[in-house]
Design an enzyme around this catalytic site. Structure first.
Site, PDB file in Angstrom:
ATOM      1  N   ASP A 138       0.834  -1.203   0.000  1.00 60.99           N
ATOM      2  CA  ASP A 138       0.000   0.000   0.000  1.00 60.99           C
ATOM      3  C   ASP A 138       0.867   1.251   0.000  1.00 60.99           C
ATOM      4  OD1 ASP A 138      -2.051   1.810   0.157  1.00 60.99           O
ATOM      5  OD2 ASP A 138      -2.616   1.343   2.221  1.00 60.99           O
ATOM      6  N   ASP A 351      -1.318   5.639  -6.788  1.00 65.32           N
ATOM      7  CA  ASP A 351      -1.635   4.855  -5.604  1.00 65.32           C
ATOM      8  C   ASP A 351      -1.824   3.392  -5.979  1.00 65.32           C
ATOM      9  OD1 ASP A 351      -2.538   4.349  -2.883  1.00 65.32           O
ATOM     10  OD2 ASP A 351      -4.545   4.220  -3.729  1.00 65.32           O
TER      11      ASP A 351
END
Length: 467
Positions: A138, A351
């Protein structure tokens, strides 16, 4: 008058030029390539030197056949549910990054992302002796964590791998409370004060979907591969979790704050890391720490194109996490979209947990119109998940236009066709909102690309065909 044969030859020549002869034109792809295979490819990535970086192998899709057998699950969300979670994550990240810290703005103290929107993970070892854990990567968070023993079913969610037991590790050490490292957690939104009678540093993360992790901030040895270990790695040893039914073991934080893996290993790997997401779920990619070795002819590493990378200009304590680049142009089928420069002023967060790319209104409308025109030969399908979808039933091959993104500094990246352009036969883009706002680059659109976050040089790199 030209003969029918000559006309046929001329038409074929035109089609070849317009639909594949040009690097940025069109690509004919078999529809059978859209779906992942039932079994994992035998072409697994192994630990090796790749452009001077240490490669962690493999990086796999959490719902694909390459996930470790201990982590396999039949609980696979629908596309609609996956996109819902991803949009919730994107909305929170953008709102957090766009806040200016004004006293009139209230920003939640919890992370609004859902861990269910994360798609890719790696297997690593924690402790001495090392215990294997499957963790999701992440770039939108910093603090890494795993569940820890002792933890019963009311405090921890069920996972298929054995829980890490710090009592059995010779290198585990809880971080004392009232230390600078512990105080930093509060600045970065992860602090939970003191625990264990005030002796140890506590951490707490709550996600927008109600998931949470709570425990002791600790030091431990993190094994990234055979012979590659990070000593005194700071992570969260979780004793109180509320989670979904998926069986992943934790999160590997790759953001830009001090708690993240890249920042903690900056003295070894220079703060750089990269990943390559495979084109289909049945093939592994890789996660790498460290940047490429510059060659005599490529100052930044062979095969890469680079664009400046910055931070979201939000609250002071949020600026470190998100990585931001500036998009300056888009082309479809080799033709640049007629979009004014002002439409790109919002910037783009990149992201790993975002599914599809979210473009600001003017950009998206232009892209959608050009793509629909290029795909006019195929019947549209209205499935409610994304707004530009097609019914390819009965087609053995489909001609798909290339989409190229151009970033500040002139770096142009051709998205993989079809896996970086289409998701479930839909255009893998959606509208984010006004031009002035932030957009987001999704993981679907970066498939097969090595994406290099070179934090030390403040640049983001792309290398085509890396996995």
């Amino acid at each position: 008058m030209a003969s029918p044969v000559l006309l046929f030859i001329l038409l074929c020549s035109y089609y070849s030029t317009a639909h594949g002869g040009d690097k940025h034109g069109f690509v004919v792809v078999p529809t059978s390539s859209f779906e992942p295979e039932a079994l994992c490819s035998t072409a697994r990535v192994t630990r090796k030197e790749q452009n001077g970086a240490t490669v962690l192998a493999p990086l796999v899709h959490r719902h694909g056949p390459c996930v470790p057998s201990s982590q396999s699950s039949t609980n696979k969300p629908s596309l609609a549910e996956t996109l819902r979670r991803s949009r919730a994550r994107a909305d929170y990240i953008v709102s957090r990054a766009s806040s200016r810290g004004s006293s009139n703005v209230s920003v939640p103290t919890y992370l609004g992302t859902s861990v269910d929107s994360l798609e890719y993970g790696v297997t690593l070892g924690i402790g001495t002796p090392a215990v294997s854990q499957f963790v999701l990567i992440d770039t939108g968070s910093d603090l890494s964590w795993v569940q820890c023993q002792p933890c019963n079913s009311t405090k921890c969610y069920k996972q298929k791998d054995p829980l890490f037991d710090p009592r059995k590790s010779t290198t585990y050490a809880p971080i004392p409370c009232h230390t600078d490292v512990c105080r930093r957690l509060t600045v970065d939104r992860y602090g939970a004060g003191c625990t264990d009678g005030g002796a140890h540093c506590g951490y707490f993360i709550q996600y927008g979907d109600g998931s949470r992790t709570n425990g002791v901030y600790s030091h431990e040895t993190l094994t990234l591969g055979p012979g590659v270990a990070v000593t005194n790695f700071r992570f969260g040893c979780g004793y109180d979790q509320r989670q979904t039914t998926d069986k992943f073991d934790g999160i590997l934080g790759l953001g830009g704050a001090p708690e993240s893996l890249p920042v903690q290993t900056a003295s070894i790997y220079g703060g750089a890391f990269s990943y390559c997401l495979p084109p289909v779920k049945s093939k592994p990619g890789f996660l790498a720490l460290g940047g490429p070795k510059p060659s005599n002819t490529a100052a930044h590493g062979p095969g890469f194109v680079f664009t400046p990378m910055g931070r979201a200009m939000g609250r002071v304590d949020d600026e470190l996490t998100s990585y931001v680049v500036r998009l300056t142009g888009i082309s479809v089928g080799g033709i640049p979209l007629d979009v004014p420069a002002s439409a790109f002023r919002g910037g783009m967060i990149i992201d790993s947990g975002q599914i599809v790319t979210r473009l600001q209104t003017t950009q998206y409308n232009a892209l959608q119109a050009a793509f629909r025109k290029a795909m006019a030969a195929y019947p549209r399908l209205h499935n409610g998940d994304l707004d530009t979808c097609y019914n390819f039933t009965g087609y053995g091959n489909v001609t798909v236009p290339r989409i190229a993104l151009t970033f500040a500094g002139g770096a142009t990246v051709d998205l993989d066709v079809p896996h970086g352009v289409l998701l479930n036969n839909c255009l893998a883009f959606e509208e984010s909102g006004p031009d002035i706002g932030l957009g987001m680059i999704g993981n679907v659109n970066t498939r097969t690309l090595e994406v290099l976050y070179d934090v030390g040089r403040s640049q983001l790199g792309f290398r085509s065909g890396a996995c």
